[in-house]
Design a protein around this motif. Sequence first.
Motif, short mmCIF file in Angstrom:
data_model
loop_
_atom_site.label_atom_id
_atom_site.label_comp_id
_atom_site.label_asym_id
_atom_site.label_seq_id
_atom_site.Cartn_x
_atom_site.Cartn_y
_atom_site.Cartn_z
N ASP A 1 67.65 32.11 47.71
CA ASP A 1 68.91 32.50 48.36
C ASP A 1 70.07 31.58 47.99
OD1 ASP A 1 67.41 34.43 49.51
OD2 ASP A 1 67.39 33.60 51.54
N LYS A 2 69.78 30.43 47.43
CA LYS A 2 70.86 29.51 47.07
C LYS A 2 71.73 30.06 45.94
CE LYS A 2 67.95 26.80 43.88
NZ LYS A 2 67.38 25.47 43.62
N TYR A 3 71.22 31.07 45.24
CA TYR A 3 71.99 31.67 44.14
C TYR A 3 72.80 32.88 44.62
CZ TYR A 3 68.78 28.91 41.28
OH TYR A 3 68.05 27.88 40.73
N LEU B 1 73.12 46.79 47.46
CA LEU B 1 72.56 47.22 48.74
C LEU B 1 71.10 47.63 48.59
CD1 LEU B 1 75.54 49.35 50.15
CD2 LEU B 1 74.77 47.11 50.95
N ARG B 2 70.76 48.18 47.45
CA ARG B 2 69.36 48.58 47.22
C ARG B 2 68.48 47.38 46.91
NH1 ARG B 2 70.45 51.85 43.61
NH2 ARG B 2 69.87 50.77 41.72
N TYR B 3 68.96 46.46 46.09
CA TYR B 3 68.13 45.31 45.68
C TYR B 3 67.94 44.31 46.82
CZ TYR B 3 68.85 47.00 40.92
OH TYR B 3 68.88 47.77 39.78
N LYS C 1 66.42 41.75 52.51
CA LYS C 1 67.07 40.53 53.00
C LYS C 1 68.28 40.94 53.85
CE LYS C 1 65.65 37.83 48.96
NZ LYS C 1 66.08 36.98 47.83
N PRO C 2 68.06 41.27 55.13
CA PRO C 2 69.14 41.85 55.97
C PRO C 2 70.38 40.98 56.07
CG PRO C 2 66.99 42.01 57.05
CD PRO C 2 66.79 41.14 55.85
N LEU D 1 74.01 42.23 54.78
CA LEU D 1 75.16 42.38 55.67
C LEU D 1 76.44 41.85 55.02
CD1 LEU D 1 76.20 43.17 58.47
CD2 LEU D 1 75.62 40.87 59.26
N LYS D 2 76.34 40.73 54.34
CA LYS D 2 77.51 40.18 53.64
C LYS D 2 77.98 41.12 52.53
CE LYS D 2 76.26 35.34 54.51
NZ LYS D 2 75.94 34.04 53.89
#
Length: 642
Positions: A305-307, A325-327, A331-332, A336-337
Amino acid sequence: MVPRLPSIEDDSFQIRNVERGARLVCCNLTKTILQMPRGNLEGIRHRIPILYHAERLIEEEKYGIVFQMLRKNKINLNLICDINYEKFKRNVAKFIQQNLRVDYLDLFIMGLDEEESKELEFLRPRSGEDVIKRKFAEISGVKQKINEICDLMRDELVKLNDDKEYTLPILTTYVKKTPQQLIEALYLVKDLKVSEKNVERKVIPPHLNPETMKKEKKEKRVYYEDALEYICWLVDANKLYNVALQTYDFDLVTMVATQTQKDPREFLPYLNSLKEMEPEYMKFKVQYDLKEYDLALKEISQADDKYFDEALAMIKKQRLYRQALRYYSDKPELQLKIKISFAGYLHDRKYYEEAGLMYKYAGEYEKALGSLIETPNYEMLFAVAQYLNYNKEDTHKLALEYSEKLAKEDNTKREAGIVLAKYHGHGDEVQRQAIDLLIKTKNYFFAIEKASEWNKKEFIDDEIKSGVKLAYELKFNDIEKRVKEYKEKLLRLKIVQHNKKHLGSINALTIGNGAFDAETMSQSQLSDASMTSGQSSISGLSETSKLSQARVRMGKSKKKSKKKKKKKVPKENSPFEEEMLVEFLEDISVEKAERDEVSNLMKTLVYFGYIDESVYLHEKLEELMKLTNTKLWTIEQGDILE
């Protein structure tokens, strides 16, 4: 469609000139011997006998002989599979057995084409079914022939490739396919390199063997250097290097870079930097550098997630919101972002409705309301307002503000009236304003419904009833004016066409010493010119009556310009009066929206007891519709038809 044989005018029909006085000596299946006047003999191979002989050989499954004959006579080798495609697919193994030379197989595979050979037309006439099939294949864009043959030939060649003799044709089948399977081809080269670890390559000297005094035979085995060099001849070197990078196999990349003569000072530092990265981020970096942004996003979505900040920057720059949004669906928090960023992008591009939906999807109801207030979609706006727990006062305030905004535009005044009546409706001033907007936008029954709900009978008896009567008068007068205008211009068109036909000049307005005017024309048989829908008959004009049932003027199906152009009024006695009259009359039409409007107005008239007015309006609209169905054309168009 009757089957058609090609003629000598076709491009594929080649003609050979010979000297005058030549004599025919003999003729076999494929060759004709001629004796020239000076005595020399000349052999000619006629293409059509060769094609028929090739067809017979293919039926006998003698593919080797056919291949040699077509190659010798420079005929498209596609003919071998096009003559009987299904039979060729069943006999691919036999074709390979009869043409075991590697260069022959490469030549055949590289010469494959999706289109049928032109020479096939000489063997069988082209029927309507063949034309339909070919057109369908062109429109659908389906390409199966090359891929099917390549797969079938590869399967058979792999069985014979124990000593690596048929590696090159196998590579050719990968390169020839659509799309090209270059990654599979490179992996085959890599496997070839692995299998050569314990194999010593025999060096063949260029001179003769001193013992046998003969040149030594070359090895049949194909080594990986030769295979890689062969692929480089078929595919652009840079493209091959990029494909090798997408395998994430650095040994394979180094091998391809060396073979394609890449500068080590450029690719070695790049490969070393990739080796130091995490696997997922390394894959992202490769795809990003190759500008395969969709694949790059897919790879970085599986990384740490740091990337994500770097991923979001790429998403914004390359506008990959839908893919993101698909990929990131698993990771909700990150998704959202992306939703919020996507909604902001849509709002900036003035896609307010889509932006409002995306904000609502992300749970940003205030921002969703800010976007939806820019649209006429009032149902969605007030549905989102419920998520903000709006009370009556808040809803009334929103409705008042929103309706004022909608009322500023002519095309959204209808929605403004509905919003004010449905979501506010409190106070005489607001109610009267809502009823006024509903009447102006001809939303009569909704106005009656709301007035009844508010117990405001005076609104129905005064504002709505008078508004309906006024709308009837305006619409009736408008239709009546258009009917009158149409009749006048149509009569003028008949006069112009009569003069143009019989006098040869559109400027001649007199016949002999007597004036030929509209009254004279109307007293003749022209009064029945075209008052019936679907046909135009001109009695008494023998010449023009031939045109009346010939052709409907082209152009009605063309799209009208979005911008309303100013109507050009035809000037009498001008050189282009006839064309301008036809164009003017065609512009007078009754659209579906107008028919619906009149239908709604008639129902409202009946509701208020204006039965006669409703009937008059209906009759007048019917008259206009019959007139506008008249077939129109110019004299020149009729002459073309004759």
